[in-house]
Design a protein around this motif. Structure first.
Motif, PDB file in Angstrom:
ATOM      1  N   ALA A 238       0.835  -1.291  -0.108  1.00 21.25           N
ATOM      2  CA  ALA A 238      -0.072   0.223   0.409  1.00 21.25           C
ATOM      3  C   ALA A 238       0.863   0.984  -0.057  1.00 21.25           C
ATOM      4  O   ALA A 238       0.545   2.150  -0.683  1.00 21.25           O
ATOM      5  CB  ALA A 238      -0.386   0.077   1.194  1.00 21.25           C
ATOM      6  N   PHE A 239       2.256   2.106   0.645  1.00 24.05           N
ATOM      7  CA  PHE A 239       2.869   2.193   0.758  1.00 24.05           C
ATOM      8  C   PHE A 239       3.245   2.827  -1.119  1.00 24.05           C
ATOM      9  O   PHE A 239       3.812   3.375  -1.000  1.00 24.05           O
ATOM     10  CB  PHE A 239       3.658   1.839   2.146  1.00 24.05           C
ATOM     11  N   VAL A 240       4.097   1.920  -0.715  1.00 29.65           N
ATOM     12  CA  VAL A 240       4.934   1.946  -2.319  1.00 29.65           C
ATOM     13  C   VAL A 240       3.753   2.803  -3.210  1.00 29.65           C
ATOM     14  O   VAL A 240       3.707   2.590  -4.948  1.00 29.65           O
ATOM     15  CB  VAL A 240       5.900   0.976  -2.711  1.00 29.65           C
ATOM     16  N   ASP A 241       2.296   2.229  -3.647  1.00 24.91           N
ATOM     17  CA  ASP A 241       0.997   2.088  -4.307  1.00 24.91           C
ATOM     18  C   ASP A 241       0.904   3.795  -4.154  1.00 24.91           C
ATOM     19  O   ASP A 241       0.869   4.248  -4.012  1.00 24.91           O
ATOM     20  CB  ASP A 241       0.191   1.551  -4.312  1.00 24.91           C
ATOM     21  N   GLU A 242       1.902   4.151  -6.068  1.00 23.82           N
ATOM     22  CA  GLU A 242       0.654   5.727  -5.940  1.00 23.82           C
ATOM     23  C   GLU A 242      -0.326   6.154  -6.471  1.00 23.82           C
ATOM     24  O   GLU A 242      -0.570   7.202  -5.876  1.00 23.82           O
ATOM     25  CB  GLU A 242       1.215   5.857  -7.846  1.00 23.82           C
ATOM     26  N   ARG A 243      -1.223   5.548  -6.501  1.00 24.38           N
ATOM     27  CA  ARG A 243      -2.256   5.158  -5.621  1.00 24.38           C
ATOM     28  C   ARG A 243      -3.416   6.124  -4.173  1.00 24.38           C
ATOM     29  O   ARG A 243      -4.311   6.145  -4.247  1.00 24.38           O
ATOM     30  CB  ARG A 243      -3.730   4.549  -6.888  1.00 24.38           C
ATOM     31  N   THR A 244      -2.174   5.240  -3.642  1.00 19.69           N
ATOM     32  CA  THR A 244      -2.302   4.945  -1.913  1.00 19.69           C
ATOM     33  C   THR A 244      -2.462   6.816  -1.428  1.00 19.69           C
ATOM     34  O   THR A 244      -1.412   8.114  -1.200  1.00 19.69           O
ATOM     35  CB  THR A 244      -1.330   4.584  -1.239  1.00 19.69           C
ATOM     36  N   LYS A 245      -3.299   7.421  -0.766  1.00 19.96           N
ATOM     37  CA  LYS A 245      -3.350   8.863  -0.354  1.00 19.96           C
ATOM     38  C   LYS A 245      -2.973   8.512   1.013  1.00 19.96           C
ATOM     39  O   LYS A 245      -3.033   7.504   1.883  1.00 19.96           O
ATOM     40  CB  LYS A 245      -4.417   8.782   0.163  1.00 19.96           C
ATOM     41  N   ARG A 246      -1.835   9.468   1.146  1.00 22.69           N
ATOM     42  CA  ARG A 246      -1.185   9.770   2.662  1.00 22.69           C
ATOM     43  C   ARG A 246      -0.300   7.900   2.209  1.00 22.69           C
ATOM     44  O   ARG A 246      -0.612   7.330   3.767  1.00 22.69           O
ATOM     45  CB  ARG A 246      -2.134   9.892   3.823  1.00 22.69           C
ATOM     46  N   PRO A 247       0.006   7.554   1.662  1.00 24.90           N
ATOM     47  CA  PRO A 247       1.613   6.414   2.461  1.00 24.90           C
ATOM     48  C   PRO A 247       2.278   6.908   3.370  1.00 24.90           C
ATOM     49  O   PRO A 247       2.400   5.448   3.626  1.00 24.90           O
ATOM     50  CB  PRO A 247       2.145   6.710   0.789  1.00 24.90           C
ATOM     51  N   TRP A 248       2.670   7.668   3.866  1.00 27.59           N
ATOM     52  CA  TRP A 248       3.425   7.539   4.990  1.00 27.59           C
ATOM     53  C   TRP A 248       3.111   6.887   6.125  1.00 27.59           C
ATOM     54  O   TRP A 248       3.131   6.232   7.163  1.00 27.59           O
ATOM     55  CB  TRP A 248       4.163   8.015   4.578  1.00 27.59           C
ATOM     56  N   ARG A 249       1.439   6.974   6.622  1.00 30.61           N
ATOM     57  CA  ARG A 249       0.801   6.108   7.366  1.00 30.61           C
ATOM     58  C   ARG A 249       1.155   4.737   7.022  1.00 30.61           C
ATOM     59  O   ARG A 249       1.154   3.703   8.151  1.00 30.61           O
ATOM     60  CB  ARG A 249      -1.109   6.710   6.912  1.00 30.61           C
ATOM     61  N   PHE A 250       1.480   4.128   5.979  1.00 30.79           N
ATOM     62  CA  PHE A 250       1.330   2.532   5.887  1.00 30.79           C
ATOM     63  C   PHE A 250       2.744   2.554   5.909  1.00 30.79           C
ATOM     64  O   PHE A 250       3.115   1.483   6.610  1.00 30.79           O
ATOM     65  CB  PHE A 250       0.541   1.885   4.282  1.00 30.79           C
ATOM     66  N   TYR A 251       3.583   3.411   5.606  1.00 34.24           N
ATOM     67  CA  TYR A 251       4.713   2.771   5.891  1.00 34.24           C
ATOM     68  C   TYR A 251       5.390   3.011   7.778  1.00 34.24           C
ATOM     69  O   TYR A 251       5.634   1.267   8.176  1.00 34.24           O
ATOM     70  CB  TYR A 251       5.864   3.884   5.418  1.00 34.24           C
ATOM     71  N   TRP A 252       4.428   3.682   8.567  1.00 33.41           N
ATOM     72  CA  TRP A 252       4.448   3.764   9.212  1.00 33.41           C
ATOM     73  C   TRP A 252       3.775   2.146   9.955  1.00 33.41           C
ATOM     74  O   TRP A 252       4.845   1.437  11.001  1.00 33.41           O
ATOM     75  CB  TRP A 252       4.513   4.902  10.273  1.00 33.41           C
TER      76      TRP A 252
END
Length: 216
Positions: free
Chosen positions: A30-44
């Motif tokens: 989900a983090f590396v998906d360009e379509r994800t909004k606010r991807p850094w949430r998924f990184y943490w």
């Protein structure tokens, strides 16, 4: 092959590790998906889930390799930015892995488990173990708690058959990648990377009795 993980409470760590391991991969995707909004949430979220996976069982230390494989499978660039993003996962894996090696060596009594085996013998053990696990994955028959410990003699030419067969399979996958696609390469690399801690290069207590086990 994972009856122990269900039947024994002490092996429930496998279930917990697998659960958090897979959740970490989903969060990373989900983090590396360009379509994800606010991807850094998924990184943490992925980082927290990974710490939980490592806390359950340090076999999860192979996950950083899986993160790279996901990028390569999705044909995303593996640049400096991505390497820096994976670095915290690698540092966590390295730290917990070193703790496990230290514990196995000095508190589990494994310092002599593989002492008679040199580098060549360990490579031969690893190559045979890979075929063992692949065979059990395809056809899980004659399962047992402890398999007979192999006697590895590096001077016997037949001992190298497993290694040569593995090299041949790698060649087939590599040269057939245009037809097979990246999925087969990634699956093979993930299979080897995930098993790498239990292939004989790192001493484990069970190597006193056997080089392979179903719960791996």
């Amino acid at each position: 092959m994972q009856v122990e993980s269900v039947a024994w409470i002490t092996e429930r760590k496998n279930v917990l590790m697998g659960f958090f391991f897979l959740l970490t991969l989903l969060a990373w995707i989900a983090f590396v998906d360009e379509r994800t909004k606010r991807p850094w949430r998924f990184y943490w979220l992925a980082l927290i889930l990974y710490m939980l996976a490592l806390s359950a069982k340090t076999t999860a230390c192979t996950l950083p390799a899986a993160l790279l494989l996901i990028l390569w499978l999705q044909k995303k660039p593996i640049n400096r930015e991505r390497i820096l993003q994976i670095a915290p996962f690698f540092l966590l894996a390295l730290g917990m892995g070193l703790v496990s090696v230290w514990w196995e060596r000095y508190h589990q009594g494994t310092r002599l488990a593989l002492a008679p085996l040199g580098p060549i013998e360990r490579i031969l053990v690893a190559s045979r173990a890979l075929w063992f696990y692949l065979g059990k994955l395809i056809w899980p028959s004659n399962l047992t708690f402890i398999y007979p410990r192999w006697t590895i003699v590096s001077t016997r030419p037949l001992e190298y058959a497993w290694l040569l067969a593995g090299a041949g399979l790698c060649a087939v996958i590599y040269f057939g990648r245009r037809r097979l696609g990246r999925g087969v390469e990634v699956a093979a690399a993930f299979f080897v990377a995930t098993l790498s801690p239990v292939l004989g290069f790192i001493m484990l207590f069970t190597f006193y009795y056997t080089f392979v086990a179903d719960h791996y």
